[in-house]
Write a protein that holds these residues in place. Structure first.
Motif, PDB file in Angstrom:
ATOM      1  N   ILE A 149      40.050  34.432  33.853  1.00 47.66           N
ATOM      2  CA  ILE A 149      39.063  35.291  34.526  1.00 47.66           C
ATOM      3  C   ILE A 149      39.354  35.401  36.025  1.00 47.66           C
ATOM      4  N   GLU A 150      40.631  35.317  36.408  1.00 50.99           N
ATOM      5  CA  GLU A 150      40.967  35.355  37.828  1.00 50.99           C
ATOM      6  C   GLU A 150      40.540  36.656  38.484  1.00 50.99           C
ATOM      7  N   GLU A 151      40.762  37.795  37.830  1.00 47.15           N
ATOM      8  CA  GLU A 151      40.393  39.076  38.437  1.00 47.15           C
ATOM      9  C   GLU A 151      38.884  39.201  38.601  1.00 47.15           C
ATOM     10  N   GLU A 152      38.137  38.768  37.596  1.00 45.82           N
ATOM     11  CA  GLU A 152      36.676  38.787  37.706  1.00 45.82           C
ATOM     12  C   GLU A 152      36.198  37.864  38.829  1.00 45.82           C
ATOM     13  N   PHE A 153      36.893  36.737  38.984  1.00 46.14           N
ATOM     14  CA  PHE A 153      36.552  35.780  40.034  1.00 46.14           C
ATOM     15  C   PHE A 153      36.784  36.392  41.418  1.00 46.14           C
ATOM     16  N   ARG A 154      37.879  37.079  41.567  1.00 43.96           N
ATOM     17  CA  ARG A 154      38.166  37.734  42.848  1.00 43.96           C
ATOM     18  C   ARG A 154      37.093  38.767  43.182  1.00 43.96           C
ATOM     19  N   LYS A 155      36.665  39.513  42.189  1.00 44.02           N
ATOM     20  CA  LYS A 155      35.620  40.510  42.410  1.00 44.02           C
ATOM     21  C   LYS A 155      34.292  39.849  42.784  1.00 44.02           C
ATOM     22  N   ALA A 156      33.945  38.791  42.031  1.00 44.90           N
ATOM     23  CA  ALA A 156      32.677  38.090  42.294  1.00 44.90           C
ATOM     24  C   ALA A 156      32.658  37.458  43.677  1.00 44.90           C
ATOM     25  N   SER A 157      33.821  37.014  44.155  1.00 45.66           N
ATOM     26  CA  SER A 157      33.881  36.341  45.457  1.00 45.66           C
ATOM     27  C   SER A 157      33.512  37.264  46.612  1.00 45.66           C
ATOM     28  N   LEU A 158      33.604  38.565  46.402  1.00 44.02           N
ATOM     29  CA  LEU A 158      33.254  39.518  47.455  1.00 44.02           C
ATOM     30  C   LEU A 158      31.749  39.548  47.702  1.00 44.02           C
TER      31      LEU A 158
END
Length: 408
Positions: A149-158
């Motif tokens: 879920i790295e891509e979802e994590f990057r999005k959530a971090s914003l």
């Protein structure tokens, strides 16, 4: 609002506190309500730097956690609970749980939220309607690489206020190390704080804290980094832990322990004797590490009980980590100033011109407050306030003072 006959922590004598338009003022210019503190102690609002509000109060949303383990609780959450959490459901429960916390004197909370099924985003939106200060952590449970879920994590971090991690949950040690590096990378890119679930296990070989500390030093971010749980430290060899503490002191990282829920979860795989499975709170405090306390889960698949009472959390920390009577006073710091430092709260504390943010305890001393763990008599946060009118009588005779202040 005028609060009279208040005993303010750190000061001698009785004082008057005046709240005007949500701020502490030098004197009340308008007529308003009057609260007689009757010599009770006033402390800054309680800080709860570790919770999971998004799926709190969901105990009956799925199959029961029959083993009582964290592993089964996580599975039940992922399979039975989180898919059912609509925006309206999150809003309703968030209001309920933050009301409970506010009644118990909590004015600042940090919540770790999974972003699968959009839960983190739902909590982020619903926080606009609550009376507390709430920080939201992007929590990649049960692992960034384990669930890819790295891509979802990057999005959530914003959107999140804080970047989370859970390195011991990854498939391998190396993936755990990579997840730590990823969290620091996202935090630096987005100018965010870090708060990770780290070494939340009984396994003495789970040593990701040293990786977090190493990255904190390398990136110069120590004061913005919090290591939550660290229950494996209970099982570490003492020589290794002494070395680790030296690194932690140098890095200036924060630690949050959740003694009530950790006692419930850890040691589940032991026969007898069973480990207590709580971070070494007392040792770390004595070494100069900033240690705060949190509630963790409340009425969900991970922990079926809970009440949001930080005085109870402090009381349990005293019990589980073998504190002694002369150290009781340090426990109040762990649910106020230490938590505020971990959350990087600005202008925290009681002072003229600041936002009103304080608790009038149902006690005249720190000792009595933690001994009895009674809900506060008054809680004020900005323009919001709670009055808890606790009175006790036997045969018609008021015995409130005897109950509240046993050692007077």
């Amino acid at each position: 609002m005028l609060i009279k006959n208040a005993r303010v922590i750190g000061k001698d004598g009785l004082f008057e506190l005046c709240v005007e338009e949500g701020l502490l003022a030098s004197g009340c210019k308008k007529d308003g309500s009057i609260f007689d503190a009757e010599g009770r102690l006033v402390v800054p609002g309680f800080v709860n730097p570790h919770s999971h509000l998004g799926y709190s109060v969901t105990l009956r949303y799925g199959k029961p956690n029959q083993s009582g383990t964290l592993h089964e609780g996580i599975i039940r959450n992922l399979e039975d609970v989180i898919p059912k959490l609509t925006c309206d459901d999150v809003r309703r429960r968030l209001k309920k749980i933050t009301t409970l916390m506010f009644v118990n004197g909590v004015t600042h909370v940090r919540t770790h939220e999974p972003f699968m099924n959009g839960l983190m985003y739902k909590v982020h939106k619903a926080r606009e309607e609550i009376p507390l200060d709430l920080q939201v952590v992007a929590f990649p449970t049960p692992g960034v690489y384990r669930y890819e879920i790295e891509e979802e994590f990057r999005k959530a971090s914003l959107m999140a206020d804080v970047i989370g991690m859970i390195p011991h949950g990854e498939r391998t040690f190396m993936e755990g190390v990579e997840s730590v590096k990823l969290a620091f990378s996202l935090a630096k890119e987005n100018n965010k704080m870090i708060d990770g679930h780290v070494d939340e296990t009984d396994d003495p070989n789970s040593r990701f804290t040293e990786e977090v500390v190493k990255e904190a030093i390398r990136n110069g971010m120590g004061e913005k980094v919090t290591i939550s749980h660290m229950t494996a430290s209970h099982s570490y060899d003492s020589w290794y832990f002494d070395k680790l503490m030296s690194m932690m002191v140098s890095s200036k990282v924060n630690v949050v322990s959740n003694p009530i829920v950790s006692m419930h979860l850890q040691g589940r795989y032991d026969s007898y004797p069973k480990r207590r499975g709580v971070a070494r709170i007392r040792q770390m405090m004595k070494a100069g590490i900033n240690v705060a306390l949190g509630t963790d889960n409340i009425a969900d698949m991970i922990y079926p009980l809970g009440e949001g009472n930080m005085l109870r959390v402090a009381q349990e920390a005293f019990l589980v980590d073998h504190f002694v009577s002369e150290e009781i006073y340090s426990l109040m710091n762990m649910i106020t100033w230490n938590g505020a430092k971990a959350m990087s709260l600005n202008n925290y504390g009681i002072g003229e011109g600041r936002k009103a943010d304080f608790v009038v305890l149902n006690a005249r001393s720190i000792y009595e407050a933690i001994r009895s763990a009674l809900p506060p008599a008054l809680v004020v946060y900005g323009k919001h306030y709670v009055v808890n009118d606790l009175k006790f009588s036997i045969d018609g005779n008021d015995v409130t003072g005897l109950v509240e202040n046993l050692t007077d």
